[in-house]
Write a protein that holds these residues in place. Structure first.
Motif, PDB file in Angstrom:
ATOM      1  N   LYS A  94       8.764   1.967   2.740  1.00 57.33           N
ATOM      2  CA  LYS A  94       9.213   3.180   2.505  1.00 57.33           C
ATOM      3  C   LYS A  94       9.269   4.605   2.371  1.00 57.33           C
ATOM      4  O   LYS A  94       8.013   4.516   2.278  1.00 57.33           O
ATOM      5  CB  LYS A  94       9.594   2.337   0.922  1.00 57.33           C
ATOM      6  CG  LYS A  94      10.535   3.631   0.211  1.00 57.33           C
ATOM      7  CD  LYS A  94      10.620   3.215  -1.357  1.00 57.33           C
ATOM      8  CE  LYS A  94      11.426   4.759  -2.314  1.00 57.33           C
ATOM      9  NZ  LYS A  94      12.251   3.628  -2.881  1.00 57.33           N
ATOM     10  N   GLY A 146       0.207   8.973   0.258  1.00 55.96           N
ATOM     11  CA  GLY A 146       1.409  10.388   0.479  1.00 55.96           C
ATOM     12  C   GLY A 146       1.704  10.721  -0.641  1.00 55.96           C
ATOM     13  O   GLY A 146       1.330   9.813  -1.812  1.00 55.96           O
ATOM     14  N   THR A 147       2.352  12.342  -1.144  1.00 58.73           N
ATOM     15  CA  THR A 147       3.419  12.351  -1.752  1.00 58.73           C
ATOM     16  C   THR A 147       4.802  13.012  -1.919  1.00 58.73           C
ATOM     17  O   THR A 147       5.024  12.363  -1.432  1.00 58.73           O
ATOM     18  CB  THR A 147       1.897  13.906  -2.818  1.00 58.73           C
ATOM     19  OG1 THR A 147       2.578  14.724  -2.092  1.00 58.73           O
ATOM     20  CG2 THR A 147       1.099  13.241  -2.383  1.00 58.73           C
ATOM     21  N   LEU A 148       5.152  13.158  -3.716  1.00 56.83           N
ATOM     22  CA  LEU A 148       6.070  14.045  -3.259  1.00 56.83           C
ATOM     23  C   LEU A 148       6.345  15.656  -2.932  1.00 56.83           C
ATOM     24  O   LEU A 148       7.657  15.704  -3.263  1.00 56.83           O
ATOM     25  CB  LEU A 148       7.181  13.367  -4.570  1.00 56.83           C
ATOM     26  CG  LEU A 148       6.947  11.697  -3.971  1.00 56.83           C
ATOM     27  CD1 LEU A 148       7.241  11.088  -5.602  1.00 56.83           C
ATOM     28  CD2 LEU A 148       8.008  11.068  -3.537  1.00 56.83           C
ATOM     29  N   GLU A 149       5.261  15.582  -2.626  1.00 62.60           N
ATOM     30  CA  GLU A 149       5.205  17.394  -2.922  1.00 62.60           C
ATOM     31  C   GLU A 149       5.617  17.696  -1.652  1.00 62.60           C
ATOM     32  O   GLU A 149       6.279  16.951  -0.723  1.00 62.60           O
ATOM     33  CB  GLU A 149       3.279  18.369  -3.470  1.00 62.60           C
ATOM     34  CG  GLU A 149       3.608  17.626  -4.430  1.00 62.60           C
ATOM     35  CD  GLU A 149       2.037  17.733  -4.853  1.00 62.60           C
ATOM     36  OE1 GLU A 149       2.106  18.975  -4.479  1.00 62.60           O
ATOM     37  OE2 GLU A 149       1.140  16.799  -5.157  1.00 62.60           O
ATOM     38  N   ALA A 163       0.841  -1.313   0.140  1.00 60.35           N
ATOM     39  CA  ALA A 163       0.332  -0.139  -0.279  1.00 60.35           C
ATOM     40  C   ALA A 163       0.804   1.293   0.320  1.00 60.35           C
ATOM     41  O   ALA A 163       2.107   0.635   0.282  1.00 60.35           O
ATOM     42  CB  ALA A 163      -1.151  -0.413   1.386  1.00 60.35           C
ATOM     43  N   ILE A 164       0.263   2.441  -0.558  1.00 59.87           N
ATOM     44  CA  ILE A 164       1.075   4.128  -1.018  1.00 59.87           C
ATOM     45  C   ILE A 164      -0.352   4.910  -0.054  1.00 59.87           C
ATOM     46  O   ILE A 164      -0.687   5.111  -0.785  1.00 59.87           O
ATOM     47  CB  ILE A 164       1.590   3.371  -1.875  1.00 59.87           C
ATOM     48  CG1 ILE A 164       2.464   4.446  -2.137  1.00 59.87           C
ATOM     49  CG2 ILE A 164       0.414   3.677  -2.636  1.00 59.87           C
ATOM     50  CD1 ILE A 164       3.058   4.861  -3.819  1.00 59.87           C
ATOM     51  N   THR A 210       5.651   3.920   1.463  1.00 63.75           N
ATOM     52  CA  THR A 210       5.326   2.821   0.474  1.00 63.75           C
ATOM     53  C   THR A 210       4.958   1.812   1.775  1.00 63.75           C
ATOM     54  O   THR A 210       6.169   1.316   2.131  1.00 63.75           O
ATOM     55  CB  THR A 210       5.845   2.218  -0.385  1.00 63.75           C
ATOM     56  OG1 THR A 210       5.905   3.505  -1.330  1.00 63.75           O
ATOM     57  CG2 THR A 210       5.398   1.271  -1.144  1.00 63.75           C
ATOM     58  N   LYS A 254       9.504  14.596   2.413  1.00 70.04           N
ATOM     59  CA  LYS A 254       9.983  16.353   1.344  1.00 70.04           C
ATOM     60  C   LYS A 254       9.599  17.274   2.610  1.00 70.04           C
ATOM     61  O   LYS A 254       9.328  18.228   2.422  1.00 70.04           O
ATOM     62  CB  LYS A 254       8.937  15.645  -0.141  1.00 70.04           C
ATOM     63  CG  LYS A 254       9.184  15.222  -1.033  1.00 70.04           C
ATOM     64  CD  LYS A 254      11.021  15.625  -1.754  1.00 70.04           C
ATOM     65  CE  LYS A 254      10.855  14.941  -2.167  1.00 70.04           C
ATOM     66  NZ  LYS A 254      12.653  14.985  -2.155  1.00 70.04           N
ATOM     67  N   VAL A 305      10.020   8.429   1.704  1.00 73.12           N
ATOM     68  CA  VAL A 305       9.882   9.249   0.860  1.00 73.12           C
ATOM     69  C   VAL A 305      10.211  10.568   1.846  1.00 73.12           C
ATOM     70  O   VAL A 305       8.773  11.185   0.878  1.00 73.12           O
ATOM     71  CB  VAL A 305      10.589   9.314  -0.615  1.00 73.12           C
ATOM     72  CG1 VAL A 305      10.755  10.392  -1.402  1.00 73.12           C
ATOM     73  CG2 VAL A 305      10.316   7.689  -1.186  1.00 73.12           C
ATOM     74  N   GLN A 346       5.969  10.357   0.931  1.00 65.47           N
ATOM     75  CA  GLN A 346       5.548   9.392   0.317  1.00 65.47           C
ATOM     76  C   GLN A 346       5.548   8.264   1.195  1.00 65.47           C
ATOM     77  O   GLN A 346       7.420   7.766   1.328  1.00 65.47           O
ATOM     78  CB  GLN A 346       5.469   9.498  -1.132  1.00 65.47           C
ATOM     79  CG  GLN A 346       4.862   8.411  -1.969  1.00 65.47           C
ATOM     80  CD  GLN A 346       5.203   8.301  -2.990  1.00 65.47           C
ATOM     81  OE1 GLN A 346       6.274   7.603  -3.404  1.00 65.47           O
ATOM     82  NE2 GLN A 346       4.285   8.314  -4.020  1.00 65.47           N
TER      83      GLN A 346
END
Lengths: 96, 344
Positions: free
Chosen positions: A62, A10-13, A7-8, A20, A66, A64, A18
């Motif tokens: 995982k 969030g965003t990379l903004e 499942a994932i 995973t 920002k 990521v 984000q």
């Protein structure tokens, strides 16, 4: 407890994160953040605390980042966990 | 800013989209690249297109951001983020991207891992089930041993393949045979894998493993499966071999790569050239002349032709017993598959 599916959330903004989640043994956190040297441990603590509140013990995470605040990381973690457990329709009120 | 999904397979949309992408220095619109695109998104501000990105299988493609809206990379992050979320909704979490070398870093900032880099391109991946997970599934031979590798499609496994494996097996302590995992050949991946395994069972130092998505796959080397595109083919071949050298070779202590001479296929020949360019001196490339039978080299292509013409005498000559048994038992069905899919 293990998760049921990848499942994932969030965003990379900017100011977001984000996350995973995928099946794994034990809790493995792969953190990617430009502020990892300053806040890496804090970010990981939010991740492990949120996993603990759902009794998830086996998962690959995982992250990521920002530049997300703790409350954002927690919210994204909760969304990802509920998706990974297939319990999106049954929010865990005690965790909230 | 509004995000719209655009069907680029409609000519009017395609022209508009192509114009924008071209302005942002992507020039390759070969049908082999464009036809596989499943979803395309555009970011629109008034009448202006600000950015675009597409999904084809588990590959992100044609990502372009107009300089006017790039905003220090924020727009790029938004595009990649949206594509990852959309791919996740299709159940795809493990994603690849091909890009120009100068953009590799931008993808690494959003969590991608660089797998290979050449003068012309870079290949990166993100998500669970990455290359470390793949490598963890392969038993590692002791370091210091003479370890060799062969990569084959084996569509199907012939005496020619067997000869190549036998030669490598005799000259090395250990041999890995990687069978291409992509399921776009006449023989399915499982059939090809089983026949390689059975046909090499007598060589005790040979391990047959899947190529995963890391050798000549739809992700690393799409041109191999779309035989129309030779220039693209060479650039992708160099990246594919670079990926092998950077990730597979050190993990499995590979010292040599064996390959048969290629008299027919241009794509495979260009791939063999790429091996000679990229692998030495760390990895030796050993070229073994193809096994001949009555002055003619054995090739899987001819085997597939013989299946259609039901030339059992030829099949008896060039197939090892294991493959022969399978092919004979499925002759009609295989012929039908070739009719439907063409000669692949």
């Amino acid at each position: 407890m293990e998760i049921k599916q990848t499942a994932i959330a969030g965003t990379l903004e900017s100011s977001d994160v984000q996350i995973t989640l995928s099946q794994g043994t034990g809790i493995q956190i792969d953190l990617d953040s430009s502020v990892a040297s300053l806040y890496g441990d804090d970010i990981k603590k939010v991740v492990t605390d949120t996993l603990a509140s759902y009794d998830v013990t086996d998962v690959n995470v995982k992250v990521v980042d920002k530049g997300a605040l703790d409350c954002v990381i927690k919210a994204r973690m909760m969304a990802a966990i509920q998706r990974a457990l297939g319990t999106v329709d049954e929010p865990n009120w005690e965790v909230l | 800013m509004e995000i719209k999904e655009l069907n680029i397979h409609i000519p009017r949309n395609f022209r508009k989209w192509k114009q924008f992408v071209e302005l942002n220095h992507i020039q390759n619109f070969a049908p082999s690249e464009v036809d596989q695109i499943e979803k395309t998104f555009i970011w629109v501000e008034g009448d202006d297109v600000a950015a675009t990105g597409s999904i084809a299988g588990n590959v992100l493609k044609y990502i372009a951001v107009c300089g006017k809206y790039s905003d220090g990379g924020a727009m790029f992050n938004q595009v990649v983020s949206h594509l990852i979320t959309q791919a996740a909704m299709l159940g795809r979490y493990h994603l690849f991207v091909f890009t120009k070398p100068q953009y590799s870093q931008s993808f690494q900032y959003v969590g991608f891992k660089e797998l290979a880099l050449s003068n012309d391109g870079a290949i990166l991946e993100t998500g669970p089930g990455g290359i470390d997970d793949y490598l963890a599934t392969i038993p590692v031979a002791d370091d210091g041993e003479q370890v060799a590798a062969i990569v084959m499609n084996a569509n199907p496994f012939t005496k020619g393949h067997q000869y190549l494996v036998e030669t490598a097996s005799r000259e090395n302590d250990h041999v890995y045979v990687f069978v291409l995992q992509d399921d776009s050949s006449i023989f399915t991946y499982q059939e090809r894998f089983d026949l390689v395994k059975q046909g090499t069972a007598q060589f005790k130092n040979v391990t047959v493993v899947s190529s995963g998505e890391y050798m000549i796959s739809a992700a690393t080397f799409p041109a191999y499966f779309l035989k129309d595109d030779q220039d693209q083919g060479h650039y992708q071949a160099v990246l594919d071999v670079s990926l092998f050298k950077r990730n597979i070779v050190p993990a499995l202590h590979i010292k040599k790569r064996y390959v048969g001479t290629e008299p027919f296929s241009k794509t495979t020949d260009s791939y063999n050239q790429a091996m000679h360019e990229v692998l030495p001196p760390e990895v030796a490339v050993v070229t073994v002349p193809r096994l001949e039978l009555g002055g003619e080299v054995i090739s899987a292509t001819k085997v597939r032709q013989a299946i259609v013409t039901q030339d059992v005498a030829y099949l008896d000559q060039v197939l090892p017993a294991t493959t022969r048994t399978f092919v004979k038992a499925h002759l009609a069905e295989l012929g039908k598959r070739i009719e439907q899919k063409g000669w692949k």
